[in-house]
Design an enzyme around this catalytic site. Structure first.
Site, PDB file in Angstrom:
ATOM      1  N   PHE A 289      39.621  30.945  21.778  1.00 24.04           N
ATOM      2  CA  PHE A 289      39.478  29.492  21.942  1.00 24.04           C
ATOM      3  C   PHE A 289      39.102  28.810  20.616  1.00 24.04           C
ATOM      4  O   PHE A 289      39.890  28.047  20.051  1.00 24.04           O
ATOM      5  CB  PHE A 289      38.434  29.234  23.047  1.00 24.04           C
TER       6      PHE A 289
ATOM      7  N   ASP B 162      43.000  39.867  15.368  1.00 23.57           N
ATOM      8  CA  ASP B 162      42.571  39.806  16.769  1.00 23.57           C
ATOM      9  C   ASP B 162      43.117  41.017  17.526  1.00 23.57           C
ATOM     10  O   ASP B 162      44.202  41.501  17.222  1.00 23.57           O
ATOM     11  CB  ASP B 162      43.102  38.515  17.431  1.00 23.57           C
TER      12      ASP B 162
ATOM     13  N   TYR C 280      22.330  41.893   4.040  1.00 17.03           N
ATOM     14  CA  TYR C 280      23.390  41.982   3.024  1.00 17.03           C
ATOM     15  C   TYR C 280      23.147  40.952   1.926  1.00 17.03           C
ATOM     16  O   TYR C 280      23.415  41.202   0.751  1.00 17.03           O
ATOM     17  CB  TYR C 280      24.776  41.782   3.666  1.00 17.03           C
TER      18      TYR C 280
ATOM     19  N   LYS D  99      29.581  47.094  20.269  1.00 16.45           N
ATOM     20  CA  LYS D  99      30.318  47.634  19.116  1.00 16.45           C
ATOM     21  C   LYS D  99      30.992  46.510  18.330  1.00 16.45           C
ATOM     22  O   LYS D  99      31.000  46.524  17.100  1.00 16.45           O
ATOM     23  CB  LYS D  99      31.370  48.645  19.580  1.00 16.45           C
TER      24      LYS D  99
ATOM     25  N   TYR E 127      25.230  41.090  24.437  1.00 17.23           N
ATOM     26  CA  TYR E 127      25.714  39.978  23.615  1.00 17.23           C
ATOM     27  C   TYR E 127      24.578  39.411  22.767  1.00 17.23           C
ATOM     28  O   TYR E 127      24.704  39.302  21.546  1.00 17.23           O
ATOM     29  CB  TYR E 127      26.278  38.919  24.559  1.00 17.23           C
TER      30      TYR E 127
ATOM     31  N   ASP F 146      41.464  45.824  15.843  1.00 14.51           N
ATOM     32  CA  ASP F 146      40.144  45.772  16.468  1.00 14.51           C
ATOM     33  C   ASP F 146      39.103  45.874  15.365  1.00 14.51           C
ATOM     34  O   ASP F 146      39.082  46.869  14.622  1.00 14.51           O
ATOM     35  CB  ASP F 146      40.011  46.952  17.451  1.00 14.51           C
TER      36      ASP F 146
ATOM     37  N   ARG G 254      33.744  30.562  31.990  1.00 14.59           N
ATOM     38  CA  ARG G 254      32.634  29.683  31.637  1.00 14.59           C
ATOM     39  C   ARG G 254      32.706  28.405  32.464  1.00 14.59           C
ATOM     40  O   ARG G 254      33.718  28.100  33.091  1.00 14.59           O
ATOM     41  CB  ARG G 254      32.634  29.395  30.129  1.00 14.59           C
TER      42      ARG G 254
END
Ligand code: NAD
Ligand code: UDP
Length: 313
Positions: free
Chosen positions: A11, A31, A157, A89, A143, A56, A184
């Site tokens: 999105f 993607d 970093y 991951k 998440y 990925d 959502r």
């Protein structure tokens, strides 16, 4: 500039890719189509300045770039909870891979973080100084904690390797090209209304969110990426706070469809309130959301009227 957008078929990413291509950049979308869709990019697919790579980000990738927007990650609770280990991951290994990539290329990376790092907040509105209230072992933690660790890695970093990073804490964003089955609240309620189905409200609908229209969000992300400010994460969102029942009422008014409202169980750890303090973004980015909720919702409703099937169903 060569700009990579991970999650570019999703999105927010698809709007960002479009904007960046139109601004004259060489844009590379990475993607794996976990929640993204090629249809989101079909209007720029043939543009010679746009390239799509199916990959990925859990696995490293070697490319060249000046800028990296790291957006890849399922964002809807339905999707990020479907395979929590994969979400972890993507958030953690994915961000690490992109940070390594940024370091090797001396590229600047913007990490898409989230208001979810504040969990179920005890402070209202949320400023960037608030450390949050996150359940580390609940159903949202894959998440929330994944995104929190991604923020930590960005700042380590920066401290350890002087990496050039920006961190955007994105609050609920909505607009055209959300998938019809995204899960959502905004796409759910609009599509339910348009299909004559009952409108699902979780809990009693008194919980609040603050909804930002996609065009404002894309503007904020680009401003942050191009700004000199990298000292802390920056909240991006629209401070207008609405309850879910307010959203139901607005959608009923704008669609002219008074669907029946049904109340469903409130999911575990669903935050009760959420509202960004955007003083920092106003000050350092000169950014302020401009699109009213009525205008943004009208555009979104119109999109779903015209594209009622674009999703994974
Ligand atoms: P989305 O689900 O529409 O898009 C996510 C994209 O990432 C999809 O195209 C998906 O296929 C891709 N993706 C997922 N895992 C991947 C992987 N391992 N490798 C490569 N690609 C992968 O979600 P969105 O709403 O566009 O959100 C984009 C980013 O913004 C996410 O990082 C999300 O956490 C963040 N964010 C969004 C919101 C919001 O309200 N939309 C709020 C806070 C944060
Ligand atoms: N929600 C709802 N009905 C729906 C989908 C979501 O009432 O069909 C609620 C959900 O419980 C939450 C709010 O709307 O309180 C926003 O949910 P969403 O999944 O959009 O995003 P979140 O901010 O929770 O990640």
């Amino acid at each position: 500039m060569i700009v990579i957008v991970t999650g570019g078929a999703g999105f927010i990413g698809s709007h960002l890719c479009t904007h960046l291509v139109n601004e004259g950049n060489e844009v590379v979308c990475i993607d794996n189509f976990y929640t993204g869709m090629e249809t989101n990019l079909e209007h720029i697919a043939d543009n010679p300045h746009f390239k799509l790579i199916r990959h990925d980000i859990i696995e490293p990738i070697e490319l060249r770039a000046d800028r990296i927007y790291n957006l890849a990650c399922p964002a809807s609770p339905v999707h990020y909870q479907a395979d929590p280990i994969r979400t972890i991951k993507t958030s953690v290994f994915g961000a690490l891979n992109m940070l390594e990539f940024a370091r090797k290329n001396s590229a600047r990376m913007l990490q898409a973080s989230t208001s979810e790092i504040y969990g179920d907040p005890h402070e209202q509105p949320q400023t960037e100084h608030y450390w949050g209230n996150v359940n580390p072992v609940g159903i949202r933690s894959c998440y929330d904690e994944g995104k929190r660790l991604a923020e930590t890695m960005c700042f380590e970093y920066k401290r350890q390797y002087s990496a050039d990073i920006r961190v955007a804490r994105i609050f609920n964003t909505y607009g055209p090209r959300m998938a019809v089955d995204d899960g959502r609240v905004v796409p759910n309620l609009i599509n339910q209304a348009l299909k004559g189905q009952s409108l699902t409200v979780y809990g009693d609908g008194s919980q609040t969110r603050s909804f930002c229209y996609i065009d404002d969000m894309v503007d904020g992300l680009i401003r942050l990426m191009e700004s000199d400010y990298s000292e802390s994460p920056v909240n991006l969102g629209n401070p207008l706070e609405l309850s879910i029942l307010d959203v139901v009422e607005l959608i009923q008014k704008l669609t002219g469809i008074k669907g029946e409202v049904v109340f469903r169980k409130l999911p575990e750890d669903d935050p009760a309130r959420r509202k960004p303090d955007i003083s920092l973004a106003r000050r350092v980015l000169n950014w302020n959301p401009k699109v009213s909720i009525e205008k943004g919702m009208r555009e979104t409703i119109e999109y779903f009227r015209q594209e009622p099937h674009i999703g994974h169903d």
